[in-house]
Design a protein around this motif. Sequence first.
Motif, mmCIF file in Angstrom:
data_model
loop_
_atom_site.group_PDB
_atom_site.id
_atom_site.type_symbol
_atom_site.label_atom_id
_atom_site.label_comp_id
_atom_site.label_asym_id
_atom_site.label_seq_id
_atom_site.Cartn_x
_atom_site.Cartn_y
_atom_site.Cartn_z
ATOM 1 N N ALA A 89 0.835 -1.208 0.000
ATOM 2 C CA ALA A 89 0.000 0.000 0.000
ATOM 3 C C ALA A 89 0.863 1.248 0.000
ATOM 4 C CB ALA A 89 -0.922 -0.015 1.217
ATOM 5 N N LEU A 90 1.979 1.190 0.736
ATOM 6 C CA LEU A 90 2.879 2.353 0.797
ATOM 7 C C LEU A 90 3.425 2.666 -0.595
ATOM 8 C CD1 LEU A 90 4.727 4.379 2.320
ATOM 9 C CD2 LEU A 90 6.362 2.529 2.547
ATOM 10 N N ILE A 91 3.935 1.618 -1.275
ATOM 11 C CA ILE A 91 4.556 1.851 -2.583
ATOM 12 C C ILE A 91 3.500 2.274 -3.607
ATOM 13 C CG2 ILE A 91 5.822 0.762 -4.463
ATOM 14 C CD1 ILE A 91 7.112 -1.034 -2.258
ATOM 15 N N LEU A 92 2.367 1.550 -3.640
ATOM 16 C CA LEU A 92 1.312 1.904 -4.595
ATOM 17 C C LEU A 92 0.798 3.325 -4.339
ATOM 18 C CD1 LEU A 92 -0.772 -1.373 -4.903
ATOM 19 C CD2 LEU A 92 0.489 -0.196 -6.708
ATOM 20 N N GLY A 93 0.604 3.653 -3.054
ATOM 21 C CA GLY A 93 0.137 4.999 -2.711
ATOM 22 C C GLY A 93 1.115 6.055 -3.178
ATOM 23 N N PHE A 94 2.414 5.810 -2.986
ATOM 24 C CA PHE A 94 3.424 6.775 -3.432
ATOM 25 C C PHE A 94 3.449 6.868 -4.959
ATOM 26 C CE2 PHE A 94 6.538 8.832 -0.574
ATOM 27 C CZ PHE A 94 5.887 8.587 0.618
ATOM 28 N N VAL A 95 3.313 5.693 -5.632
ATOM 29 C CA VAL A 95 3.331 5.711 -7.100
ATOM 30 C C VAL A 95 2.180 6.564 -7.629
ATOM 31 C CG1 VAL A 95 2.941 4.276 -9.136
ATOM 32 C CG2 VAL A 95 4.555 3.545 -7.389
ATOM 33 N N LEU A 96 0.988 6.444 -6.996
ATOM 34 C CA LEU A 96 -0.169 7.199 -7.468
ATOM 35 C C LEU A 96 -0.145 8.642 -6.954
ATOM 36 C CD1 LEU A 96 -2.950 4.529 -6.913
ATOM 37 C CD2 LEU A 96 -2.173 5.397 -9.111
#
Lengths: 239, 221
Positions: free
Chosen positions: B129-136
């Motif tokens: 969730a951290l990585i996906l959230g940062f990517v978006l």
Amino acid sequence: MHRFANPTRFLRLANAVLPWLGGLTVILFGVGLYQALVISPADYQQGETVRIMYVHVPAAWAALSGYTALAIASFTFLVWRHPLADLAARAASPIGAGFTAIALVTGALWGQPMWGTWWVWDARLTSVLILFFLYLGHMALVNAFDDSDRGSRAGAVLALVGVVNLPIIKFSVDWWNTLHQPASVLRMDGPKIAGEMMTPLMIMAGAYFALFGVLMILRIRSLLAARRLRQLRLAVQET
Amino acid sequence: MGRFWAIMSRDLTLARRQGADLAMTVSFFVVVVVLFPLGLGPTPGQLAEIAPAVLWVTALLAAMLSFDRLFQQDAEDGGLDQLALSGLPLAVVALAKALAHWLTTGLPMIVLAPLLAITLNLNTEAYGALILGFVLGTPIVSLFGTVGAALVVGARRAGVLVALIVLPLTIPVLIFGTLAIDAAANGLPIRVHLLMLSAMLAAAIPLAPLAAGAALRQALE
């Protein structure tokens, strides 16, 4: 609209309207506050605390309308370059910020006895707080340039960007499950509020909007005077 | 299209040659995150609880440091006038600038965030969730920041002003970014929060460059 873009004509009209609008404001506030604080019944659940609503709700309406006015003035200024629209935008943002602050503070005063907390981070409260920050950002931006015209243009673009927030505030109570109650006056199936509470609320709303008009005229007038003063100073220096 | 890449690669080349500027923003991100365990004391549970907020807030603050120079340098040396004369719509210029900004600050932060999350004892389930959230989320921040940077060209104290203007606009990104990490850490579905971020990104990609382009046009007059 172009007819009233002439500052002299605007000033003549504004000066004629101002005493009447001022009188109306005083009368509406007198009648509205008497109705709201003395005549209207206490709520069967909230008790006397419901009276905060008469100060809180119109302030929130004025805060949103203030931003709408700011956005319309900014759009007019960007498209037609009316100097008066620029002054209207500069006048609107501190007034709107003031009404937003009133809405936030009265909301907190109501929330303490009703919700048991001054502040919750729900969608409605957060989006109104963002509105307050947008007003502050606009005020900071228009005054941040040595060339005041550049500040006006940047501020106008920012005001239009911030319009995104208006529907979010309006519909935040429907889109998210919030502690703040959903709309009860402006809804598709008609208002859901008792008549004896509706009347004082509407009178208070009229009072707030009349006050808004008075403050706008006063501020536009003082901004016009300040601009003229600056031009005169420059003219004196040149000779 | 060629001009779009030209503007972007120029910014990337500038960022590479003036590596110190880029390194400063990223180092700020790392240093501030590391301050939190030192300030709070090394209680793992407490750190894990505040980790999502610390990572997102610090990423936002670090991004704010980089915006005031985005157009200022070009405006001072006349490059901005050249860009306006290039025949490319200013909105496209802004999009190229935003993309270059994201590649130089957003992308390094996406790489560093999981590493920093380890120092904050973030729950292992939450890394996705951290990585996906940062990517978006970081592209949205870059796009909003481009609007702010275009607005403050030529302003006094532009650095503080751009933060004052852009930070309120990024509040939704912060809210849904941290909600996604919190949900993942507690074993709840993260889809809805990521969808909200995706929706914001989908809206910001066309709209923010338009607003930034309008702001640039006002700055050039």
